[in-house]
Design a protein around this motif. Structure first.
Motif, short mmCIF file in Angstrom:
data_model
loop_
_atom_site.label_atom_id
_atom_site.label_comp_id
_atom_site.label_asym_id
_atom_site.label_seq_id
_atom_site.Cartn_x
_atom_site.Cartn_y
_atom_site.Cartn_z
N THR A 210 0.74 -1.21 -0.01
CA THR A 210 -0.06 -0.03 -0.11
C THR A 210 1.02 1.37 0.17
OG1 THR A 210 0.00 -0.05 2.57
CG2 THR A 210 -1.68 -1.24 1.27
N THR A 211 0.42 2.23 -0.83
CA THR A 211 1.21 3.52 -0.75
C THR A 211 0.85 4.30 0.46
OG1 THR A 211 -0.67 4.82 -1.95
CG2 THR A 211 0.73 3.41 -3.25
N GLU A 212 1.62 5.37 0.91
CA GLU A 212 1.45 6.40 1.70
C GLU A 212 0.14 7.05 1.08
OE1 GLU A 212 6.06 7.28 2.83
OE2 GLU A 212 4.73 8.83 2.04
N LEU A 213 -0.41 7.72 2.18
CA LEU A 213 -1.71 8.53 1.67
C LEU A 213 -1.41 9.57 1.09
CD1 LEU A 213 -5.07 8.78 3.59
CD2 LEU A 213 -4.14 10.86 2.60
N LEU A 214 -1.98 9.73 -0.30
CA LEU A 214 -1.64 10.60 -1.20
C LEU A 214 -2.82 11.35 -1.77
CD1 LEU A 214 -2.44 9.37 -4.30
CD2 LEU A 214 -0.57 8.09 -3.77
N THR A 215 -2.64 12.54 -2.33
CA THR A 215 -3.75 13.41 -2.93
C THR A 215 -3.68 13.19 -4.24
OG1 THR A 215 -3.75 15.12 -1.18
CG2 THR A 215 -4.88 15.66 -3.21
N LEU A 216 -5.03 12.63 -4.96
CA LEU A 216 -4.74 12.38 -6.35
C LEU A 216 -4.80 13.86 -7.02
CD1 LEU A 216 -7.86 9.97 -6.49
CD2 LEU A 216 -5.71 9.35 -6.44
N PRO A 217 -3.83 13.51 -8.10
CA PRO A 217 -3.44 14.67 -9.07
C PRO A 217 -4.68 15.52 -9.48
CG PRO A 217 -2.09 13.02 -9.60
CD PRO A 217 -3.08 12.55 -8.57
N GLY A 218 -4.84 16.84 -9.31
CA GLY A 218 -5.69 17.47 -9.95
C GLY A 218 -7.30 17.47 -9.03
N THR A 219 -7.31 16.87 -8.08
CA THR A 219 -8.31 16.79 -7.10
C THR A 219 -7.77 17.00 -5.57
OG1 THR A 219 -8.19 14.43 -6.39
CG2 THR A 219 -9.20 14.93 -8.40
N SER A 220 -8.70 17.11 -4.90
CA SER A 220 -8.59 17.27 -3.33
C SER A 220 -8.54 16.00 -2.73
CB SER A 220 -9.58 18.50 -2.85
OG SER A 220 -10.74 18.23 -2.82
N GLU A 221 -8.90 15.12 -3.33
CA GLU A 221 -9.48 13.53 -2.74
C GLU A 221 -8.07 12.86 -2.33
OE1 GLU A 221 -12.96 12.72 -2.86
OE2 GLU A 221 -12.12 11.72 -1.20
N ARG A 222 -8.27 12.58 -0.97
CA ARG A 222 -7.21 11.77 -0.32
C ARG A 222 -7.38 10.25 -0.39
NH1 ARG A 222 -8.34 15.29 3.76
NH2 ARG A 222 -9.12 13.43 5.18
N ALA A 223 -6.26 9.38 -0.77
CA ALA A 223 -6.46 7.99 -1.28
C ALA A 223 -5.21 7.03 -0.99
CB ALA A 223 -6.92 7.80 -2.76
N ILE A 224 -5.52 6.02 -0.57
CA ILE A 224 -4.70 5.13 -0.50
C ILE A 224 -4.67 4.14 -1.39
CG2 ILE A 224 -3.54 3.09 1.24
CD1 ILE A 224 -4.36 4.69 3.48
N LEU A 225 -3.69 3.57 -2.35
CA LEU A 225 -3.30 2.61 -3.28
C LEU A 225 -2.98 1.22 -2.88
CD1 LEU A 225 -2.41 4.91 -6.34
CD2 LEU A 225 -4.41 4.65 -5.38
N LEU A 226 -3.67 0.25 -3.24
CA LEU A 226 -2.92 -1.14 -3.01
C LEU A 226 -2.30 -1.43 -4.44
CD1 LEU A 226 -3.91 -4.06 -0.88
CD2 LEU A 226 -3.95 -4.34 -3.27
N THR A 227 -1.01 -1.73 -4.51
CA THR A 227 -0.30 -2.12 -5.69
C THR A 227 -0.01 -3.53 -5.66
OG1 THR A 227 1.95 -1.39 -4.88
CG2 THR A 227 0.04 0.16 -5.95
N VAL A 228 -0.10 -4.39 -6.90
CA VAL A 228 0.16 -5.67 -7.11
C VAL A 228 0.91 -5.84 -8.33
CG1 VAL A 228 -0.40 -7.96 -7.01
CG2 VAL A 228 -1.80 -6.52 -5.58
N PRO A 229 2.07 -6.38 -8.36
CA PRO A 229 3.02 -6.51 -9.68
C PRO A 229 2.34 -7.37 -10.46
CG PRO A 229 4.19 -7.52 -7.79
CD PRO A 229 2.80 -7.07 -7.32
N MET A 230 2.49 -7.06 -11.85
CA MET A 230 2.16 -8.02 -12.94
C MET A 230 3.32 -8.50 -13.60
SD MET A 230 -0.45 -5.16 -14.97
CE MET A 230 -0.63 -5.94 -16.25
N LEU A 231 3.63 -9.87 -13.37
CA LEU A 231 4.68 -10.40 -13.70
C LEU A 231 4.54 -11.42 -14.88
CD1 LEU A 231 6.68 -10.95 -10.20
CD2 LEU A 231 6.92 -9.20 -11.90
#
Length: 565
Positions: A210-231
């Motif tokens: 999971t990423t740190e809590l970030l602000t989605l570019p161009g918006t004021s919405e805070r979000a956390i992303l869960l990332t999974v590699p594509m191998l």
């Protein structure tokens, strides 16, 4: 007073002392029981802070369980998404090198991915989903891919918007672009994605992050992303995929159950202090707690609680680390907190409840003392004063122990009282006999009236029976003209199969009584009469009351003719 009287008086005093001691012990036991019951009733056998800590721990366990379920489910969906997207990449364009990557290739690949990605967004507990490919059309700081978001994160059924990706692929799948749409991901706008892309390794279920809590570019919405590699099967890193959870979705779909209205549940980064501007916050279903978007300093207080202080607001709560994904290098932090003024209000309320309990016990003790004084001490003193007086004026002793001392003085008064009581009893019995005699006369008159009414009813019933016989004869005469012989034969066959109850109801209906009158005559409900009537119609194959009456009248007439012959 004689020597024997003095001896009896001393014995009486000892008996009174024993009874007084017994009453006082009983009073003490009642007060102790009332104290324990009051403490249980007001739930004050524990300190208010202990109760508050227990309540917060319960809410923390519920919040942690909800978060564990959320990120576990999102991680499982992310692994499936990675496998599906990897299969599409290998099928469409397994080579993502800059030489073979052009806008047409990107649009074709994203068009193949978009439908599956839409399905994952609708099925997963998330506000959006993304696929970031390890290829770029604009430079090293950019990556191609797709990022879909719900148009309204507070509603699960809202339309999807294309936040990142090729506009042509979106139009092909009827996905409108987001108001802050861009064609590619800028890695600098999504901290942590570039590092994960470079360090991705198998197995993918151990490399979910999971990423740190970030602000989605161009918006004021805070979000956390869960990332999974594509191998790929050969270890080729095709990119990253996963899901996003923003503040609007988090607060709308992860409402926490709580008996406290002013409560906030916070998922934040694991940094020192609590920064609401870098956190996801949710609330109870029936409450709200405003947490200012500033870093709150932490300070431990009693009973394991933590104080969170800002420039204008302060809170009290609990925190614990939380590992959202298996591959996270640092855990996040879960916090439940409520305003400090509410905390002080709860403590004040507990103090007031204890004070009220003490006042209640004091009042109860005073009332008990007054009651025992009135019921015991005052009568004792009054009886002692009566013993000192030669003429007591007919007053009676309260305690049996004192009665032998004044028995001779009270004998004649008691005899007179008994005679007067007996006289009053005789007068009462005489009055009772008179009232019973009058009541019997009244009942006799009522019975005579009832007998007359019953005779009138018998006469009326006889008249009705005579009228019914006349009507039966008339209907029999009409039945010969109107009825079909086959219908009459069906009636006779069905009438022979009727039960005793059905015969009784059939006879009453044939005499012209309504369902309500039949119910009153037989003692059943109208609905029961309707049920029996349907059965009679089925067995006799008659469906009209007119035909039933004609058939019944004809049958009766034939029977009378048979008897006469």
């Amino acid at each position: 007073m004689t020597r024997s009287s003095l001896s009896e008086f001393h014995n009486i005093r000892r008996s009174m002392q024993k009874r007084l001691a017994f009453y006082m012990i009983t009073l003490a036991l009642i007060l102790a029981a009332a104290l324990v019951a009051g403490l249980f009733f007001f739930n004050q056998l524990k300190s208010p802070r202990e109760e508050l800590v227990t309540s917060l721990n319960f809410r923390m366990e519920a919040f942690a369980s909800d978060m564990a379920s959320l990120w576990r489910n999102v991680a499982v969906m992310g692994i499936h998404l990675s496998e599906d997207m990897t299969a599409i990449v290998e099928e469409q364009t397994p080579d993502l090198s800059a030489a073979s990557w052009d806008p047409d290739t990107a649009e074709r690949l994203q068009g193949a991915m978009l439908d599956s990605l839409c399905q994952y967004v609708r099925q997963a507990d998330c506000s959006g989903a993304f696929v970031m490919l390890n290829a770029s059309l604009s430079g090293d700081d950019f990556r191609s891919g797709l990022f879909l978001q719900r148009g309204n994160s507070a509603r699960m059924s809202s339309d999807l918007l294309l936040y990142r990706g090729m506009a042509g692929a979106g139009r092909q799948n009827h996905v409108m672009p987001h108001r802050k749409w861009a064609q590619e991901f800028r890695l600098s706008d999504f901290p942590g994605l570039a590092e994960h892309l470079n360090t991705a390794s198998a197995p993918i279920d151990r490399d979910c992050r999971t990423t740190e809590l970030l602000t989605l570019p161009g918006t004021s919405e805070r979000a956390i992303l869960l990332t999974v590699p594509m191998l790929g099967a050969d270890g080729t890193v095709y990119g990253l995929c996963g899901f996003s959870i923003n503040q609007t979705y988090f607060s709308a779909h992860h409402i926490q159950p709580s008996g406290m209205s002013s409560l906030a549940c916070v998922l934040s980064d694991g940094a020192d202090g609590l920064d609401a501007s870098q956190s996801l916050v949710t609330y109870p279903a029936d409450g709200f707690c405003f947490v200012p978007e500033e870093r709150l300093t932490e300070k431990s207080i009693r009973e394991g609680l933590t104080a969170y202080s800002g420039t204008e607001s302060s809170f009290v709560g609990l925190s614990q680390p939380f590992l959202a994904a298996v591959g996270d290098p640092e855990p996040h932090t879960l916090t439940v907190l409520f305003p400090r003024r509410t905390y002080h209000g709860i403590l004040l309320k507990s103090v007031l409840e204890i004070g009220g309990l003490l006042l209640l016990l004091l009042f109860f003790g005073v009332v008990c003392c007054l009651y025992y004084t009135r019921r015991y001490l005052r009568p004792v003193m009054r009886d002692i004063e009566l013993l000192k007086e030669e003429d007591c004026g007919g007053a009676q002793m309260t305690f049996d122990e004192l009665r032998p001392v004044s028995a001779k003085l009270r004998f004649h008064e008691q005899t007179i009282t008994d005679l007067e009581t007996e006289k009053q009893g005789i007068q009462q019995r005489a009055d009772l006999f008179r009232s019973q005699n009058e009541q019997l006369r009244s009942e006799k008159q009522d019975l005579q009236g009832q007998v007359e009414n019953m005779q009138n009813q018998v006469e009326d019933t006889q008249v009705q029976l005579d009228d019914s016989l006349m009507e039966i004869r008339r209907l029999a005469y009409l039945g010969k003209k109107e009825l079909d012989s086959k219908d009459y034969e069906n009636f006779l066959a069905g009438y022979a199969r009727l039960s005793s109850k059905e015969l009784e109801i059939c006879d009453a209906l044939a005499r012209g009584l309504s369902a309500r009158q039949c119910a009153e005559l037989i003692g059943s409900a109208p609905s029961t009469i309707d049920t029996y009537r349907k059965r009679i119609y089925e067995k006799t194959k008659i469906h009209k009351i007119r035909h039933l009456q004609l058939c019944y009248a004809l049958m009766q007439m034939e029977r009378e003719q048979t008897k006469q012959e």
